[in-house]
Design a protein around this motif. Structure first.
Motif, PDB file in Angstrom:
ATOM      1  N   ALA A 103      38.928  79.984 -22.964  1.00 37.96           N
ATOM      2  CA  ALA A 103      37.516  79.638 -22.924  1.00 37.96           C
ATOM      3  C   ALA A 103      37.109  79.201 -24.313  1.00 37.96           C
ATOM      4  O   ALA A 103      37.260  79.950 -25.276  1.00 37.96           O
ATOM      5  CB  ALA A 103      36.688  80.827 -22.476  1.00 37.96           C
ATOM      6  N   GLN A 104      36.643  77.989 -24.408  1.00 40.14           N
ATOM      7  CA  GLN A 104      36.232  77.482 -25.698  1.00 40.14           C
ATOM      8  C   GLN A 104      34.785  77.049 -25.591  1.00 40.14           C
ATOM      9  O   GLN A 104      34.400  76.369 -24.663  1.00 40.14           O
ATOM     10  CB  GLN A 104      37.074  76.273 -26.100  1.00 40.14           C
ATOM     11  CG  GLN A 104      38.518  76.616 -26.329  1.00 40.14           C
ATOM     12  CD  GLN A 104      39.306  75.378 -26.732  1.00 40.14           C
ATOM     13  OE1 GLN A 104      38.827  74.269 -26.656  1.00 40.14           O
ATOM     14  NE2 GLN A 104      40.532  75.582 -27.177  1.00 40.14           N
ATOM     15  N   SER A 105      34.006  77.453 -26.540  1.00 45.49           N
ATOM     16  CA  SER A 105      32.626  76.993 -26.578  1.00 45.49           C
ATOM     17  C   SER A 105      32.472  76.104 -27.781  1.00 45.49           C
ATOM     18  O   SER A 105      32.647  76.533 -28.912  1.00 45.49           O
ATOM     19  CB  SER A 105      31.663  78.182 -26.654  1.00 45.49           C
ATOM     20  OG  SER A 105      31.887  78.886 -27.842  1.00 45.49           O
ATOM     21  N   ARG A 106      32.206  74.839 -27.524  1.00 44.53           N
ATOM     22  CA  ARG A 106      32.002  73.897 -28.602  1.00 44.53           C
ATOM     23  C   ARG A 106      31.046  72.816 -28.120  1.00 44.53           C
ATOM     24  O   ARG A 106      30.901  72.578 -26.931  1.00 44.53           O
ATOM     25  CB  ARG A 106      33.317  73.281 -29.053  1.00 44.53           C
ATOM     26  CG  ARG A 106      33.983  72.467 -27.955  1.00 44.53           C
ATOM     27  CD  ARG A 106      35.209  71.781 -28.496  1.00 44.53           C
ATOM     28  NE  ARG A 106      35.802  71.035 -27.402  1.00 44.53           N
ATOM     29  CZ  ARG A 106      37.048  71.095 -27.064  1.00 44.53           C
ATOM     30  NH1 ARG A 106      37.855  71.851 -27.725  1.00 44.53           N
ATOM     31  NH2 ARG A 106      37.510  70.386 -26.064  1.00 44.53           N
ATOM     32  N   THR A 107      30.426  72.186 -29.060  1.00 43.05           N
ATOM     33  CA  THR A 107      29.523  71.103 -28.718  1.00 43.05           C
ATOM     34  C   THR A 107      30.182  69.796 -29.089  1.00 43.05           C
ATOM     35  O   THR A 107      30.861  69.695 -30.116  1.00 43.05           O
ATOM     36  CB  THR A 107      28.188  71.240 -29.467  1.00 43.05           C
ATOM     37  OG1 THR A 107      28.460  71.261 -30.862  1.00 43.05           O
ATOM     38  CG2 THR A 107      27.459  72.502 -29.049  1.00 43.05           C
ATOM     39  N   GLU A 108      30.019  68.815 -28.245  1.00 41.08           N
ATOM     40  CA  GLU A 108      30.601  67.507 -28.502  1.00 41.08           C
ATOM     41  C   GLU A 108      29.708  66.755 -29.482  1.00 41.08           C
ATOM     42  O   GLU A 108      28.491  66.787 -29.364  1.00 41.08           O
ATOM     43  CB  GLU A 108      30.720  66.713 -27.189  1.00 41.08           C
ATOM     44  CG  GLU A 108      31.706  67.326 -26.213  1.00 41.08           C
ATOM     45  CD  GLU A 108      33.120  67.302 -26.738  1.00 41.08           C
ATOM     46  OE1 GLU A 108      33.521  66.337 -27.407  1.00 41.08           O
ATOM     47  OE2 GLU A 108      33.840  68.283 -26.473  1.00 41.08           O
ATOM     48  N   PRO A 109      30.278  66.056 -30.456  1.00 41.70           N
ATOM     49  CA  PRO A 109      29.459  65.306 -31.395  1.00 41.70           C
ATOM     50  C   PRO A 109      28.820  64.104 -30.715  1.00 41.70           C
ATOM     51  O   PRO A 109      29.406  63.508 -29.827  1.00 41.70           O
ATOM     52  CB  PRO A 109      30.461  64.868 -32.467  1.00 41.70           C
ATOM     53  CG  PRO A 109      31.784  64.911 -31.797  1.00 41.70           C
ATOM     54  CD  PRO A 109      31.694  65.976 -30.751  1.00 41.70           C
ATOM     55  N   VAL A 110      27.630  63.784 -31.153  1.00 44.03           N
ATOM     56  CA  VAL A 110      26.925  62.627 -30.630  1.00 44.03           C
ATOM     57  C   VAL A 110      27.314  61.434 -31.472  1.00 44.03           C
ATOM     58  O   VAL A 110      27.573  61.560 -32.672  1.00 44.03           O
ATOM     59  CB  VAL A 110      25.401  62.884 -30.699  1.00 44.03           C
ATOM     60  CG1 VAL A 110      24.622  61.690 -30.184  1.00 44.03           C
ATOM     61  CG2 VAL A 110      25.056  64.140 -29.931  1.00 44.03           C
ATOM     62  N   MET A 111      27.354  60.247 -30.861  1.00 40.85           N
ATOM     63  CA  MET A 111      27.746  59.031 -31.578  1.00 40.85           C
ATOM     64  C   MET A 111      26.879  58.870 -32.825  1.00 40.85           C
ATOM     65  O   MET A 111      25.661  58.891 -32.757  1.00 40.85           O
ATOM     66  CB  MET A 111      27.579  57.822 -30.661  1.00 40.85           C
ATOM     67  CG  MET A 111      27.997  56.514 -31.295  1.00 40.85           C
ATOM     68  SD  MET A 111      29.754  56.438 -31.509  1.00 40.85           S
ATOM     69  CE  MET A 111      30.193  55.347 -30.208  1.00 40.85           C
ATOM     70  N   GLY A 112      27.518  58.733 -33.982  1.00 41.90           N
ATOM     71  CA  GLY A 112      26.788  58.511 -35.221  1.00 41.90           C
ATOM     72  C   GLY A 112      26.502  59.791 -36.009  1.00 41.90           C
ATOM     73  O   GLY A 112      25.942  59.737 -37.076  1.00 41.90           O
ATOM     74  N   SER A 137      31.996  60.262 -39.608  1.00 41.96           N
ATOM     75  CA  SER A 137      31.233  60.236 -38.362  1.00 41.96           C
ATOM     76  C   SER A 137      31.969  59.419 -37.304  1.00 41.96           C
ATOM     77  O   SER A 137      32.839  58.606 -37.619  1.00 41.96           O
ATOM     78  CB  SER A 137      29.845  59.659 -38.603  1.00 41.96           C
ATOM     79  OG  SER A 137      29.947  58.265 -38.847  1.00 41.96           O
ATOM     80  N   LEU A 138      31.589  59.618 -36.084  1.00 41.27           N
ATOM     81  CA  LEU A 138      32.216  58.905 -34.972  1.00 41.27           C
ATOM     82  C   LEU A 138      31.923  57.412 -35.070  1.00 41.27           C
ATOM     83  O   LEU A 138      32.782  56.591 -34.759  1.00 41.27           O
ATOM     84  CB  LEU A 138      31.715  59.487 -33.642  1.00 41.27           C
ATOM     85  CG  LEU A 138      32.434  59.052 -32.381  1.00 41.27           C
ATOM     86  CD1 LEU A 138      33.919  59.358 -32.472  1.00 41.27           C
ATOM     87  CD2 LEU A 138      31.859  59.754 -31.166  1.00 41.27           C
ATOM     88  N   ALA A 139      30.727  57.035 -35.542  1.00 46.24           N
ATOM     89  CA  ALA A 139      30.396  55.617 -35.706  1.00 46.24           C
ATOM     90  C   ALA A 139      31.304  54.973 -36.753  1.00 46.24           C
ATOM     91  O   ALA A 139      31.774  53.847 -36.563  1.00 46.24           O
ATOM     92  CB  ALA A 139      28.933  55.471 -36.101  1.00 46.24           C
ATOM     93  N   GLN A 140      31.570  55.687 -37.855  1.00 52.54           N
ATOM     94  CA  GLN A 140      32.472  55.167 -38.885  1.00 52.54           C
ATOM     95  C   GLN A 140      33.901  55.133 -38.367  1.00 52.54           C
ATOM     96  O   GLN A 140      34.667  54.236 -38.685  1.00 52.54           O
ATOM     97  CB  GLN A 140      32.402  56.021 -40.145  1.00 52.54           C
ATOM     98  CG  GLN A 140      31.088  55.951 -40.879  1.00 52.54           C
ATOM     99  CD  GLN A 140      30.996  56.987 -41.979  1.00 52.54           C
ATOM    100  OE1 GLN A 140      31.598  58.042 -41.899  1.00 52.54           O
ATOM    101  NE2 GLN A 140      30.227  56.668 -43.026  1.00 52.54           N
ATOM    102  N   LEU A 141      34.240  56.114 -37.558  1.00 53.47           N
ATOM    103  CA  LEU A 141      35.592  56.219 -37.020  1.00 53.47           C
ATOM    104  C   LEU A 141      35.918  55.053 -36.097  1.00 53.47           C
ATOM    105  O   LEU A 141      37.050  54.590 -36.060  1.00 53.47           O
ATOM    106  CB  LEU A 141      35.740  57.556 -36.283  1.00 53.47           C
ATOM    107  CG  LEU A 141      37.136  58.078 -36.005  1.00 53.47           C
ATOM    108  CD1 LEU A 141      37.937  58.211 -37.300  1.00 53.47           C
ATOM    109  CD2 LEU A 141      37.074  59.416 -35.320  1.00 53.47           C
ATOM    110  N   THR A 142      34.918  54.545 -35.365  1.00 53.63           N
ATOM    111  CA  THR A 142      35.172  53.427 -34.449  1.00 53.63           C
ATOM    112  C   THR A 142      35.508  52.149 -35.197  1.00 53.63           C
ATOM    113  O   THR A 142      36.097  51.243 -34.632  1.00 53.63           O
ATOM    114  CB  THR A 142      33.954  53.181 -33.530  1.00 53.63           C
ATOM    115  OG1 THR A 142      32.811  52.923 -34.335  1.00 53.63           O
ATOM    116  CG2 THR A 142      33.718  54.344 -32.611  1.00 53.63           C
TER     117      THR A 142
END
Length: 147
Positions: free
Chosen positions: A88-97, A110-115
């Motif tokens: 059981a893992q509790s984590r929040t998914e990052p929002v774009m950016g 950040s995910l935006a930079q990663l893309t």
């Protein structure tokens, strides 16, 4: 021939364990089958089911009458274990950016930079973010909005 007819659930044909008397105990039947099939008791155990009623014989002292048919299933000696580890893992998914917080001192990008990153394998980000960025990079050529 007085005996118990058995087959493994994966096989098509029955084999017969011959014994004297009108019945055999489940424990003795398991020993006979393991000896005949050259199975080691340390590696596996057997579950025995009535072929007609599908009921499992669980008591080692249970008597199985001659001319009965049973289905045999081999299981690991420790019992049946799940092939997957569940956690059981509790984590929040990052929002774009946004930047995902990490425990180490280096800040992840950040995910935006990663893309926009060409080499995702060496990027300082979580595996999930890298996968999301890779999926976005692969699909942006086919996105009618970005054309």
């Amino acid at each position: 021939m007085p005996g118990v007819h058995y087959k493994f659930s994966s096989k098509l044909n029955y084999d017969t364990i011959i014994f004297d008397g009108l019945q055999i105990s489940l424990c003795d039947l398991k020993k006979q089958i393991m000896g005949r099939e050259k199975l080691k008791a340390a590696n596996s155990d057997l579950r025995i089911f009535n072929a007609e009623t599908q009921e499992e014989y669980t008591d080692d002292n249970a008597s199985i009458p001659k001319n009965s048919s049973v289905i045999v299933r081999r299981i690991p000696s420790g019992g049946v274990k799940s092939s997957r580890k569940t956690q059981a893992q509790s984590r929040t998914e990052p929002v774009m950016g946004t930047t995902q917080a990490t425990n180490d001192t280096s800040a992840s990008i950040s995910l935006a930079q990663l893309t926009e990153t060409a080499n995702l394998a060496e990027a300082n980000a979580s595996e999930e973010d890298k996968i999301k960025a890779m999926m976005w990079q692969c699909g942006r050529e086919y996105d009618p909005i970005s054309s």
